[in-house]
Design an enzyme around this catalytic site. Structure first.
Site, PDB file in Angstrom:
ATOM      1  N   CYS A   1       0.828  -1.208   0.000  1.00 53.37           N
ATOM      2  CA  CYS A   1       0.000   0.000   0.000  1.00 53.37           C
ATOM      3  C   CYS A   1       0.867   1.266   0.000  1.00 53.37           C
ATOM      4  CB  CYS A   1      -0.987  -0.044   1.168  1.00 53.37           C
ATOM      5  SG  CYS A   1      -2.383   1.085   0.957  1.00 53.37           S
TER       6      CYS A   1
ATOM      7  N   HIS B   1      -3.810  -5.340  -0.293  1.00 57.71           N
ATOM      8  CA  HIS B   1      -3.503  -5.876   1.035  1.00 57.71           C
ATOM      9  C   HIS B   1      -3.543  -7.407   1.035  1.00 57.71           C
ATOM     10  CE1 HIS B   1      -3.314  -2.321   3.702  1.00 57.71           C
ATOM     11  NE2 HIS B   1      -3.988  -1.762   2.713  1.00 57.71           N
TER      12      HIS B   1
ATOM     13  N   GLU C   1      -2.543  -9.399   3.255  1.00 57.22           N
ATOM     14  CA  GLU C   1      -2.815  -9.963   4.585  1.00 57.22           C
ATOM     15  C   GLU C   1      -4.308 -10.075   4.849  1.00 57.22           C
ATOM     16  OE1 GLU C   1      -3.785  -5.834   5.306  1.00 57.22           O
ATOM     17  OE2 GLU C   1      -2.218  -6.813   4.122  1.00 57.22           O
TER      18      GLU C   1
END
Length: 373
Positions: A259, A343, A345
């Protein structure tokens, strides 16, 4: 009892609705929309939303409540939240507080009871804009205050949200990789993913110098997500340039960015960034991996992007967004350095992008044969 409130936007549009959460307060910031159907607590506690009011496009929010485990940080960073319907019932076996009570405890104002579809269409057509949620009915004075809210362009917010203390995550296994993670607004699930990938993590403040990172003797460096405009974060860009220099570091150090970290890494190698019209915020963005041809369903939260027309020759485009062809990933052509805009994760896919953490550990393993993790 319903408490009347209004949302005033910088274009002069006014939405009449009701306040919840901290009804004695006021929410001000850039108004953006998020297309996720769940995850409102993770969104609210994501430091990348600092300075923003989030409109949830899914109409029913709050129905499963909130709890301590689902937080991405220690507090709510979003300035406020706007929903079509604030569920009066929080029903889930993990629920500890309703969204209403949670926001009140955190001192954050919510807003509900409006046509969020109309608001989202306005933001899509005109772009993200500044706004204020207030229980005051002095519309003109609120509009004047709205126009005094700083624009996101040129704002370095990473130094505001970062934790100024160094902290360690993971165990003390000598065979584990030692990763130094820059905290530009890092999410807790990123740290969990690094730990689960076999890393002992030292989290450092955003303004940590490259010299201080080298003193920690890392196997790899991680660049986190965060809020605001990447270009003013000059101290991080300088640190990345030094850490990627073999002569300065004394060796090749694998670097992985997500990001804001992706944007900063790209800038460090000569790329340019620009502000998107209304940003990417949600859990349903299709991204194409140009190396494998696979499509990943990704979670995103950013208002700025890397300009594909100004990528330097030393960076290779690795991922693109299939909605608008924006840059979603880059890799250095000769160094073990890569990054993604989305993202990995998060789990909208649910595990489509977890391989990126494996790639990071693989790069560290190549440069440290003693590590057996």
């Amino acid at each position: 009892m319903k408490i009347k409130a209004q949302l005033v936007l910088e274009n002069g549009e006014v939405f009449a609705g009701y306040a919840f959460g901290n009804t004695n307060g006021m929410a001000k910031g850039e108004v953006v929309f998020n297309t996720s159907m769940t995850g409102y607590q993770e969104i609210l506690t994501d430091p990348s939303y600092f300075g923003q009011i989030v409109v949830m496009t899914y109409p029913l929010i709050g129905n499963y409540g909130t709890n301590q485990r689902d937080r991405e940080s220690e507090k709510v960073w979003a300035s406020g939240i706007i929903v079509r319907e604030n569920s009066p019932i929080a029903s889930n076996f993990e629920s500890e507080k309703s969204l209403d009570d949670y926001l009140n405890t955190e001192g954050v104002t919510g807003f509900y009871g409006i046509d969020t579809r109309k608001l989202v269409r306005m933001l899509r057509n005109e772009g993200a804009m500044r706004g204020i949620i207030s229980t005051s009915h002095e519309t003109q004075s609120i509009l004047e205050e709205v126009k005094s809210i700083p624009l996101m362009n040129g704002l370095d917010l990473a130094k505001v949200v970062t934790n100024q203390k160094v902290r360690k995550v993971g165990g003390e296994d000598s065979n584990a990789f030692h990763v130094v993670a820059y905290d530009f607004g890092i999410k807790e699930n990123i740290l969990r993913m690094l730990s689960n990938s076999g890393c002992n993590v030292t989290v450092v403040p955003a303004q940590t110098t490259a010299e201080e990172v080298i003193d920690l003797n890392p196997d790899g460096v991680f660049l986190s997500n965060g809020p605001g405009d990447p270009e003013p974060v000059s101290y991080a860009i300088d640190a990345i340039q030094k850490l990627s220099d073999r002569k300065f570091a004394g060796r090749e150090i694998p670097i992985f960015g997500i990001c804001l970290g992706h944007q900063l890494l790209s800038l460090a190698f000569g790329a340019k960034t620009y502000k998107l019209k209304f940003g990417h915020h949600g859990g349903n963005h299709p991204v194409k991996n140009l190396k494998t041809g696979r499509i990943e369903i990704t979670a995103q939260n950013h208002g700025f992007a890397v300009d594909p027309k100004k990528l330097p020759k030393n960076l290779e485009l690795t991922h693109i967004n299939l909605y608008d062809q924006t840059v979603e990933g880059v890799r250095h052509k000769t160094l073990p350095i890569f990054s993604v805009q989305y993202h990995p994760e998060a789990s909208p896919g649910p595990h489509d992008s977890h391989y990126l953490f494996e790639e990071f550990t693989s790069e560290m393993r190549k440069r440290n044969s003693k590590k057996i993790v």
